[in-house]
Design a protein around this motif. Sequence first.
Motif, short mmCIF file in Angstrom:
data_model
loop_
_atom_site.label_atom_id
_atom_site.label_comp_id
_atom_site.label_asym_id
_atom_site.label_seq_id
_atom_site.Cartn_x
_atom_site.Cartn_y
_atom_site.Cartn_z
N PRO A 200 0.78 -1.24 0.00
CA PRO A 200 0.00 0.00 0.00
C PRO A 200 0.81 1.30 0.00
O PRO A 200 0.26 2.36 -0.22
N TYR A 201 2.11 1.23 0.24
CA TYR A 201 2.91 2.46 0.33
C TYR A 201 4.38 2.16 0.08
O TYR A 201 4.79 1.01 -0.01
N GLY A 202 5.17 3.21 0.02
CA GLY A 202 6.62 3.08 -0.06
C GLY A 202 7.16 2.87 -1.45
O GLY A 202 6.46 3.05 -2.45
N LYS A 203 8.40 2.50 -1.49
CA LYS A 203 9.13 2.31 -2.74
C LYS A 203 8.45 1.30 -3.66
O LYS A 203 8.49 1.45 -4.88
N TYR A 204 7.83 0.30 -3.10
CA TYR A 204 7.20 -0.76 -3.89
C TYR A 204 5.68 -0.67 -3.87
O TYR A 204 4.99 -1.68 -4.02
N LYS A 205 5.16 0.52 -3.71
CA LYS A 205 3.70 0.72 -3.70
C LYS A 205 3.10 0.15 -4.97
O LYS A 205 3.58 0.40 -6.08
N GLY A 206 2.05 -0.66 -4.81
CA GLY A 206 1.36 -1.26 -5.94
C GLY A 206 1.89 -2.62 -6.37
O GLY A 206 1.26 -3.30 -7.16
N VAL A 207 3.01 -3.06 -5.83
CA VAL A 207 3.59 -4.36 -6.18
C VAL A 207 2.89 -5.44 -5.35
O VAL A 207 2.67 -5.26 -4.14
N ILE A 208 2.52 -6.52 -6.00
CA ILE A 208 1.91 -7.63 -5.27
C ILE A 208 2.92 -8.15 -4.25
O ILE A 208 4.11 -8.29 -4.56
N LEU A 209 2.46 -8.41 -3.05
CA LEU A 209 3.37 -8.75 -1.94
C LEU A 209 4.34 -9.87 -2.30
O LEU A 209 5.53 -9.78 -1.99
N CYS A 210 3.86 -10.93 -2.93
CA CYS A 210 4.76 -12.06 -3.22
C CYS A 210 5.87 -11.69 -4.20
O CYS A 210 6.85 -12.42 -4.32
N ASN A 211 5.73 -10.56 -4.89
CA ASN A 211 6.74 -10.12 -5.84
C ASN A 211 7.73 -9.12 -5.24
O ASN A 211 8.61 -8.63 -5.95
N LEU A 212 7.60 -8.83 -3.96
CA LEU A 212 8.56 -7.94 -3.31
C LEU A 212 9.92 -8.61 -3.28
O LEU A 212 10.03 -9.81 -3.01
N PRO A 213 10.99 -7.85 -3.53
CA PRO A 213 12.32 -8.45 -3.50
C PRO A 213 12.74 -8.84 -2.08
O PRO A 213 12.39 -8.18 -1.11
N GLU A 214 13.50 -9.91 -2.01
CA GLU A 214 13.95 -10.41 -0.71
C GLU A 214 14.73 -9.37 0.09
O GLU A 214 14.52 -9.25 1.30
N PRO A 215 15.63 -8.59 -0.54
CA PRO A 215 16.36 -7.59 0.26
C PRO A 215 15.43 -6.58 0.97
O PRO A 215 15.74 -6.11 2.06
N TYR A 216 14.30 -6.27 0.36
CA TYR A 216 13.33 -5.37 0.99
C TYR A 216 12.74 -6.02 2.24
O TYR A 216 12.59 -5.36 3.28
N LEU A 217 12.45 -7.30 2.16
CA LEU A 217 11.92 -8.02 3.32
C LEU A 217 12.98 -8.16 4.41
O LEU A 217 12.67 -8.07 5.60
N VAL A 218 14.22 -8.36 4.01
CA VAL A 218 15.32 -8.44 4.99
C VAL A 218 15.47 -7.09 5.70
O VAL A 218 15.68 -7.04 6.92
N TRP A 219 15.33 -6.00 4.94
CA TRP A 219 15.39 -4.67 5.54
C TRP A 219 14.28 -4.50 6.58
O TRP A 219 14.54 -4.02 7.69
N TYR A 220 13.06 -4.90 6.22
CA TYR A 220 11.96 -4.82 7.17
C TYR A 220 12.24 -5.68 8.40
O TYR A 220 11.94 -5.30 9.53
N HIS A 221 12.82 -6.85 8.19
CA HIS A 221 13.14 -7.74 9.31
C HIS A 221 14.10 -7.06 10.28
O HIS A 221 13.96 -7.18 11.50
N SER A 222 15.08 -6.34 9.74
CA SER A 222 16.06 -5.68 10.61
C SER A 222 15.50 -4.43 11.28
O SER A 222 15.88 -4.10 12.40
N LYS A 223 14.58 -3.73 10.61
CA LYS A 223 14.00 -2.50 11.16
C LYS A 223 12.73 -2.74 11.95
O LYS A 223 12.33 -1.90 12.75
N GLY A 224 12.07 -3.85 11.69
CA GLY A 224 10.80 -4.15 12.34
C GLY A 224 9.66 -4.07 11.34
O GLY A 224 9.54 -3.09 10.62
N PHE A 225 8.86 -5.11 11.30
CA PHE A 225 7.71 -5.14 10.39
C PHE A 225 6.63 -4.21 10.93
O PHE A 225 6.54 -3.99 12.14
N PRO A 226 5.81 -3.65 10.03
CA PRO A 226 4.71 -2.82 10.52
C PRO A 226 3.75 -3.63 11.38
O PRO A 226 3.71 -4.86 11.28
#
Length: 69
Positions: free
Chosen positions: A15-41
């Motif tokens: 719903p927001y951010g750099k990958y706004k509009g991208v289907i969740l399963c298509n998010l790149p792994e490094p983005y998910l790793v970044w969220y893991h280190s910073k904390g998921f919403p």
Amino acid sequence: MNPEILNELVTMRMPYGKYKGVILCNLPEPYLVWYHSKGFPTGKLGMLLHTLYEIKLNGLEYLLEPLKK
């Protein structure tokens, strides 16, 4: 694993951010790793992103392939 969660991973869009509009399963792994280190919403989105992180981390993306069709 709740099948509805997997279904949402292949239909819901970021719903927001750099990958706004991208289907969740298509998010790149490094983005998910970044969220893991910073904390998921908080809330449902955070739960879905954390689930997707675990799926990609463990090489289980094949579970989502049949649902993409």
